[in-house]
Design an enzyme around this catalytic site. Structure first.
Site, PDB file in Angstrom:
ATOM      1  N   VAL A   1       0.834  -1.201   0.000  1.00  0.00           N
ATOM      2  CA  VAL A   1       0.000   0.000   0.000  1.00  0.00           C
ATOM      3  C   VAL A   1       0.869   1.252   0.000  1.00  0.00           C
ATOM      4  CG1 VAL A   1      -1.596   1.371   1.414  1.00  0.00           C
ATOM      5  CG2 VAL A   1      -2.049  -1.054   1.034  1.00  0.00           C
ATOM      6  N   GLU A   2       1.933   1.239   0.780  1.00  0.00           N
ATOM      7  CA  GLU A   2       2.758   2.434   0.930  1.00  0.00           C
ATOM      8  C   GLU A   2       3.534   2.791  -0.334  1.00  0.00           C
ATOM      9  OE1 GLU A   2       3.068   4.723   3.137  1.00  0.00           O
ATOM     10  OE2 GLU A   2       1.765   3.884   4.682  1.00  0.00           O
ATOM     11  N   THR A   3       4.239   1.852  -0.922  1.00  0.00           N
ATOM     12  CA  THR A   3       5.164   2.206  -2.015  1.00  0.00           C
ATOM     13  C   THR A   3       5.167   1.217  -3.179  1.00  0.00           C
ATOM     14  OG1 THR A   3       7.014   1.044  -0.943  1.00  0.00           O
ATOM     15  CG2 THR A   3       6.739   3.390  -0.424  1.00  0.00           C
TER      16      THR A   3
END
Length: 374
Positions: free
Chosen positions: A157-159
C-alpha cells in the site's frame, strides 16, 4: 574608401537602422496575437515554484533562526553551520498543495479507495516480493508476531514494494511544511508536528553521518520502502539485515523488520484475529451510543456481548474472550460497511489513522496470500 563615399553610405543606412530599431521596439511592447482581444485585461503574474524557492531564504527568517537556536541549545548543533544548511533549503510549493485536505462535501467511498490498492499490478508485485523475501518475512513473523501478509500488505500500500518511495528532498519538504504549512484549522498543530520531524531529520543525519540533503522521500517527508517519518526511523526502524546500518531506502530486509517492529510496539498481538464483518442492529434511539463506539479511539474496548446491541457478526469464529471496536467504511451513496475490529486492526491505524487505510492493508495482504497459495 573615399570619405565622401563613406558619408553617402552612412546617410543611406540611417533609415534602415531606424526601421530595424522601430520594429524591434514594437516587437518588444506588442501583445501576442492570441491575446489581442484581452489587451485591456490585467493579467495576474504567474508565480512559479522556482520563483518561490528563490524568494524563500529560510535561513533569513526569524522563526527559522529561532528553530536553529533551539537545536543549538537542545542538541548542541553549531548555529552557524545550521544557518548555512538552511540557506540551501528550497521552498517546495507542491508539498504545500499536496498536503492540503480533500475539499469538503465529497462523500467517502471505501470501494473506490480499496480499488486503488487491491488491484492486479500490486498483487503481482506483492507475489514477486513475497517470493523473493519469504525467508525474511518468516523471520520477522517469528520475531515480532506480525503475519507476513500484513507486512506485505502494508509495504504494498505504501510504495508498491519500493517502486514509489518519493523524489522530494526531505529537508525541503519538512522545512516548507514546518514553517509555511497551508492555512487550515489545524495549521499550528501540523506545523509543530513537522518541526518535530525536521528536528528528528537533522538528528538522524548527524547520527548516521549522512548529508541531510541525501534523503529523498514523499511530499510529507516520509522515507523509504515503508515510508517512515524521521521520528519513526529513530524510534522503530531496525537493522534487520545485520549490516550495521539502518537503511529503509535500499534494504527491503530492513524495511520488513522495521514494519513488523513498529506494529508490535503499537499493540500487535500474535495470533489475535483482526476483523469480522458485522451487521448494524442499533436503533434510532441508540445513535448517540453508536457514535460513541465509532469514535472511541484506537483501542478495542467492548466485549462481544456489549457491542452486540449495536452490531453483530454472523462469523462464528469471532472469539468471546477478546475486546472489539466498531469500524465504519462509508461507501458514498451505497450502504456503509461495518466491522468488528480488534487491537491488531487498531495497531495498523497507528501507522495511518484511517479505517480505510487499515482495511486496505489487510485486504491487499490477504489477497496476495490467497493468490500465492493457489
Amino acid at each position: 574608401m573615399p570619405l565622401i563615399l563613406l558619408r553617402i553610405l552612412i546617410s543611406l543606412s540611417r533609415p534602415l537602422l531606424s526601421a530595424i530599431c522601430a520594429a524591434t521596439l514594437l516587437s518588444a511592447i506588442s501583445y501576442p496575437v492570441h491575446a489581442a482581444t484581452h489587451v485591456k485585461k490585467k493579467k495576474t503574474p504567474i508565480v512559479t515554484e522556482q520563483k518561490k524557492q528563490d524568494a524563500a531564504h529560510f535561513n533569513e527568517r526569524q522563526d527559522v533562526q529561532d528553530f536553529i537556536a533551539q537545536m543549538s541549545v537542545k542538541h548542541g548543533f553549531d548555529s552557524s553551520k545550521l544557518s548555512l544548511l538552511f540557506e540551501q533549503v528550497r521552498y517546495t510549493e507542491s508539498a504545500r498543495q499536496l498536503i492540503k485536505p480533500a475539499p469538503p462535501g465529497r462523500p467517502k467511498n471505501w470501494k473506490a479507495y480499496r480499488a486503488r490498492f487491491v488491484e492486479p499490478y500490486r498483487i503481482d508485485a506483492g507475489l514477486a516480493f513475497w517470493d523473493k523475501y519469504a525467508t525474511t518475512l518468516a523471520r520477522a513473523e517469528q520475531t515480532y508476531g506480525v503475519p507476513a501478509e500484513i507486512i506485505v500488505g502494508l509495504i504494498g500500500v505504501e510504495t508498491i514494494f519500493g517502486k514509489n518511495t518519493g523524489n522530494y528532498r526531505v529537508m525541503d519538504a519538512l522545512t516548507t511544511l514546518a514553517f509555511d504549512y497551508p492555512e487550515t484549522p489545524t495549521r499550528v498543530a501540523r506545523m509543530d508536528f513537522f518541526k518535530t520531524e525536521l528536528e528528528n531529520m537533522l538528528l538522524m543525519a548527524r547520527e548516521s553521518k549522512v548529508d541531510p540533503f541525501a534523503f529523498k522521500g514523499s511530499y510529507a517527508g516520509a522515507i523509504g520502502w515503508p515510508q517512515f517519518m524521521p521520528s519513526s526511523i529513530r524510534q522503530y526502524a531496525v537493522d534487520f539485515d545485520g549490516d550495521g546500518v539502518i537503511n529503509l531506502t535500499d534494504s527491503a530486509i530492513d524495511a520488513i523488520g522495521s514494519v513488523a517492529n513498529y506494529l508490535a510496539v503499537h499493540g500487535w498481538k500474535k495470533n489475535l484475529p483482526i476483523a469480522f464483518p458485522a451487521t448494524l442492529v442499533a436503533t434510532n434511539d441508540q445513535l448517540a451510543t453508536l457514535n460513541t463506539a465509532l469514535g472511541q479511539g484506537l483501542h478495542a474496548t467492548y466485549s462481544l456481548q456489549d457491542i452486540s446491541a449495536l452490531a453483530s457478526t454472523a462469523n462464528s469464529e469471532a472469539p468471546n474472550n477478546i475486546l472489539y471496536g466498531l469500524a465504519d467504511l462509508q461507501n458514498g451513496n451505497d450502504p456503509t460497511e461495518y466491522w468488528l475490529v480488534t487491537d491488531n486492526f487498531f495497531a495498523i491505524t497507528y501507522y495511518n489513522r484511517s479505517y480505510f487505510y487499515a482495511m486496505s492493508v489487510v485486504d491487499l495482504g490477504r489477497t496476495i496470500s490467497a493468490a500465492r497459495g493457489k
